[in-house]
Scaffold this active site. Sequence first.
Site, mmCIF file in Angstrom:
data_model
loop_
_atom_site.group_PDB
_atom_site.id
_atom_site.type_symbol
_atom_site.label_atom_id
_atom_site.label_comp_id
_atom_site.label_asym_id
_atom_site.label_seq_id
_atom_site.Cartn_x
_atom_site.Cartn_y
_atom_site.Cartn_z
ATOM 1 N N THR A 126 0.876 -1.409 0.303
ATOM 2 C CA THR A 126 -0.179 -0.066 0.115
ATOM 3 C C THR A 126 1.123 0.901 -0.085
ATOM 4 O O THR A 126 1.776 1.261 0.540
ATOM 5 C CB THR A 126 -0.915 0.300 1.338
ATOM 6 N N ASP A 127 0.209 2.420 -1.197
ATOM 7 C CA ASP A 127 0.837 3.334 -0.559
ATOM 8 C C ASP A 127 0.640 4.241 0.826
ATOM 9 O O ASP A 127 2.157 4.922 1.064
ATOM 10 C CB ASP A 127 0.496 4.979 -1.081
ATOM 11 N N GLU A 128 0.519 4.231 1.419
ATOM 12 C CA GLU A 128 -0.019 4.082 2.891
ATOM 13 C C GLU A 128 1.514 4.229 3.948
ATOM 14 O O GLU A 128 1.457 4.392 4.905
ATOM 15 C CB GLU A 128 -0.908 3.617 3.962
ATOM 16 N N TYR A 154 -1.883 -0.253 10.907
ATOM 17 C CA TYR A 154 -2.281 -0.782 9.766
ATOM 18 C C TYR A 154 -1.206 -0.738 9.363
ATOM 19 O O TYR A 154 -0.092 -1.130 8.236
ATOM 20 C CB TYR A 154 -3.563 -0.729 9.279
ATOM 21 N N LYS A 158 2.043 -3.024 7.786
ATOM 22 C CA LYS A 158 1.970 -3.568 5.932
ATOM 23 C C LYS A 158 3.548 -3.448 5.578
ATOM 24 O O LYS A 158 4.429 -4.071 4.910
ATOM 25 C CB LYS A 158 1.403 -2.382 5.141
HETATM 26 P P1 NAD Z 1 -9.998 -6.405 2.698
HETATM 27 O O1 NAD Z 1 -10.080 -6.334 4.100
HETATM 28 O O2 NAD Z 1 -11.892 -6.672 1.449
HETATM 29 O O3 NAD Z 1 -10.229 -8.443 2.392
HETATM 30 C C1 NAD Z 1 -9.150 -9.197 2.225
HETATM 31 C C2 NAD Z 1 -9.002 -10.073 3.096
HETATM 32 O O4 NAD Z 1 -8.091 -11.098 2.685
HETATM 33 C C3 NAD Z 1 -10.974 -10.869 3.388
HETATM 34 O O5 NAD Z 1 -11.302 -11.565 2.701
HETATM 35 C C4 NAD Z 1 -10.197 -11.619 4.479
HETATM 36 O O6 NAD Z 1 -11.185 -12.570 4.900
HETATM 37 C C5 NAD Z 1 -8.854 -12.279 3.842
HETATM 38 N N1 NAD Z 1 -7.914 -12.299 5.530
HETATM 39 C C6 NAD Z 1 -7.882 -11.713 6.202
HETATM 40 N N2 NAD Z 1 -7.167 -12.260 7.099
HETATM 41 C C7 NAD Z 1 -6.904 -13.467 6.773
HETATM 42 C C8 NAD Z 1 -6.063 -14.450 7.514
HETATM 43 N N3 NAD Z 1 -5.507 -14.025 8.644
HETATM 44 N N4 NAD Z 1 -5.669 -15.487 6.854
HETATM 45 C C9 NAD Z 1 -6.384 -15.620 5.144
HETATM 46 N N5 NAD Z 1 -7.317 -14.435 5.345
HETATM 47 C C10 NAD Z 1 -7.797 -13.562 5.990
HETATM 48 O O7 NAD Z 1 -9.036 -6.218 1.714
HETATM 49 P P2 NAD Z 1 -8.288 -5.401 0.420
HETATM 50 O O8 NAD Z 1 -9.243 -3.628 0.325
HETATM 51 O O9 NAD Z 1 -9.504 -5.913 -0.399
HETATM 52 O O10 NAD Z 1 -7.133 -5.758 0.394
HETATM 53 C C11 NAD Z 1 -6.735 -6.231 -0.208
HETATM 54 C C12 NAD Z 1 -4.445 -6.261 0.141
HETATM 55 O O11 NAD Z 1 -4.469 -5.048 -0.746
HETATM 56 C C13 NAD Z 1 -4.803 -5.937 1.722
HETATM 57 O O12 NAD Z 1 -2.873 -6.487 1.563
HETATM 58 C C14 NAD Z 1 -4.684 -4.447 1.667
HETATM 59 O O13 NAD Z 1 -3.616 -4.235 2.203
HETATM 60 C C15 NAD Z 1 -3.749 -3.997 -0.364
HETATM 61 N N6 NAD Z 1 -4.507 -2.599 -0.674
HETATM 62 C C16 NAD Z 1 -5.556 -2.106 -0.065
HETATM 63 C C17 NAD Z 1 -6.133 -1.472 -1.323
HETATM 64 C C18 NAD Z 1 -7.433 -0.569 -0.890
HETATM 65 O O14 NAD Z 1 -7.863 0.616 -1.283
HETATM 66 N N7 NAD Z 1 -8.333 -1.855 -0.211
HETATM 67 C C19 NAD Z 1 -4.929 -0.214 -1.737
HETATM 68 C C20 NAD Z 1 -3.126 -0.704 -1.183
HETATM 69 C C21 NAD Z 1 -3.471 -1.586 -0.783
HETATM 70 O O1 DAU Z 2 -4.112 4.365 0.363
HETATM 71 C C1 DAU Z 2 -4.102 2.725 0.069
HETATM 72 C C2 DAU Z 2 -5.205 2.915 1.711
HETATM 73 O O2 DAU Z 2 -6.430 2.895 1.160
HETATM 74 C C3 DAU Z 2 -5.172 1.177 1.688
HETATM 75 O O3 DAU Z 2 -3.959 0.437 2.116
HETATM 76 C C4 DAU Z 2 -6.104 0.778 2.741
HETATM 77 O O4 DAU Z 2 -5.917 -0.904 2.889
HETATM 78 C C5 DAU Z 2 -7.842 1.148 2.811
HETATM 79 O O5 DAU Z 2 -8.682 0.629 3.807
HETATM 80 C C6 DAU Z 2 -7.577 2.814 2.423
HETATM 81 O O6 DAU Z 2 -7.379 3.632 2.875
HETATM 82 P P1 DAU Z 2 -7.913 4.801 3.604
HETATM 83 O O7 DAU Z 2 -7.632 5.133 5.474
HETATM 84 O O8 DAU Z 2 -7.528 6.036 2.647
HETATM 85 O O9 DAU Z 2 -9.741 4.618 3.438
HETATM 86 P P2 DAU Z 2 -10.424 4.754 4.457
HETATM 87 O O10 DAU Z 2 -12.161 4.255 3.306
HETATM 88 O O11 DAU Z 2 -10.667 3.805 5.637
HETATM 89 O O12 DAU Z 2 -10.630 6.044 4.836
HETATM 90 C C7 DAU Z 2 -10.589 6.964 2.829
HETATM 91 C C8 DAU Z 2 -10.628 8.661 4.397
HETATM 92 O O13 DAU Z 2 -12.270 8.463 4.095
HETATM 93 C C9 DAU Z 2 -10.053 8.857 4.506
HETATM 94 O O14 DAU Z 2 -9.494 10.345 5.060
HETATM 95 C C10 DAU Z 2 -11.119 8.635 6.393
HETATM 96 C C11 DAU Z 2 -12.445 9.354 5.810
HETATM 97 N N1 DAU Z 2 -12.580 8.837 6.174
HETATM 98 C C12 DAU Z 2 -13.226 7.603 5.896
HETATM 99 C C13 DAU Z 2 -14.495 6.556 7.269
HETATM 100 C C14 DAU Z 2 -14.384 5.369 7.215
HETATM 101 C C15 DAU Z 2 -14.561 9.369 6.701
HETATM 102 O O15 DAU Z 2 -13.765 11.043 6.805
HETATM 103 N N2 DAU Z 2 -15.059 9.110 7.256
HETATM 104 C C16 DAU Z 2 -15.530 7.263 7.505
HETATM 105 O O16 DAU Z 2 -16.935 7.396 7.846
#
Ligand code: NAD
Ligand code: DAU
Length: 340
Positions: A126-128, A154, A158
């Site tokens: 992740t970019d985080e 988190y 990562k």
């Molecule tokens: P998500 O939370 O929607 O899905 C995570 C999945 O992993 C779920 O199906 C969950 O059941 C499974 N899981 C969790 N813990 C587990 C374990 N111990 N063993 C087996 N399975 C397990 O997450 P997502 O948004 O699809 O993210 C997927 C990946 O991409 C993550 O590694 C996250 O850090 C990364 N990522 C997400 C974003 C984003 O914007 N969502 C951006 C950049 C990177």
């Molecule tokens: O940048 C990549 C990341 O993006 C991933 O690694 C994470 O898994 C993914 O969850 C996401 O993280 P963020 O914290 O950016 O996403 P989130 O959707 O939780 O929040 C997006 C923005 O919105 C953040 O600035 C917080 C704000 N927010 C979020 C929620 C849930 C609100 O203002 N209100 C809310 O209820």
Amino acid sequence: MKTILVTGGAGFIGNCFCKLLLKERPEWKVVNVDSLTYAANPSTIKEELKNPNYVFYKTDIRDREGIFNIFEKEHPNIVVNFAAESHVDRSIENPGIFLETNILGTQILMDACRKYGIERFHQVGTDEVYGDLPLDRPDLFFHEDTPIHTSSPYSTSKASADLLVLAYHRTYELPVTISRCSNNYGPYQFPEKLIPLMINNANHDKPLPVYGEGLNVRDWLYVEDHCRGILSVLEKGRVGEIYNLGGHNEKANIEIVKIILKELGKPESLITYVTDRKGHDQRYAIDPAKAMAELGWQPTIMFKDGIKLTIKWYQEHKDWLDECTSGEYLKYYKKMYGDR
Ligand code: NAD
Ligand code: DAU
């Protein structure tokens, strides 16, 4: 014929990746290993389960024996690790599980790769991990060599996993790659994240809880573009390298919330400003130049189209949202937003 083991393939991005593989690499066998945490709605994978090239194991990546047994049986050529605890707010409440799954789970997968042999281990990052950028410096972006500087449990978990992946490459010559992506949006995202949470609340005429002043900026990428980027890294990326994936699509949270309300025909009076997230990152902005130049990858879905597709999908899949938002979700919502 290749066997690709995808962890977290019942989650938002992992499932999209499995769908892409089954469609565009029909000669590959896709093995999904997912423990089905709260973040996975089992009905997400119901179509894939009908595909003869798809196998599902309900197994936790922290379960060393279970993981090794799957490797023994399936002999994967490639592993792509999506499985993670992924929500920043939950990591602030309960960091422990983030360290266990995101760091130790990754270690177990790589140990299995070392034991059974592998062509590639890909870590979905992740970019985080780069921390945040100031709002008043739009000229700054995250590059692959931007120092790691994390804010939340988190992102720290990562970043730790990324460092461990690089250590396994250097020490044991494990053939690894890492991608670091910006915020994804699209179908099947669990409604704890900004976009699906706001859509769900607006549908129910519930307040839309915007943290702080809503001015924090995220860089949004349609989920399928992310998945295509990962496939490009697997097929064209260099071992040992990190690739940033993002679409130069920065938006303040409040802009996103207003777009959703407009699209759903709901009033802006639903917007409610609530106490800010602890340690809230200001701005994320990826420079994807390396992936574009080396892999020929680029995003294909413009935000103005992707957000419409996404909202339409949630409108047409209210059953899926209802399944996610019953039970544990209600307790979660009350705890996080009850008296915020
Ligand atoms: P998500 O939370 O929607 O899905 C995570 C999945 O992993 C779920 O199906 C969950 O059941 C499974 N899981 C969790 N813990 C587990 C374990 N111990 N063993 C087996 N399975 C397990 O997450 P997502 O948004 O699809 O993210 C997927 C990946 O991409 C993550 O590694 C996250 O850090 C990364 N990522 C997400 C974003 C984003 O914007 N969502 C951006 C950049 C990177
Ligand atoms: O940048 C990549 C990341 O993006 C991933 O690694 C994470 O898994 C993914 O969850 C996401 O993280 P963020 O914290 O950016 O996403 P989130 O959707 O939780 O929040 C997006 C923005 O919105 C953040 O600035 C917080 C704000 N927010 C979020 C929620 C849930 C609100 O203002 N209100 C809310 O209820």
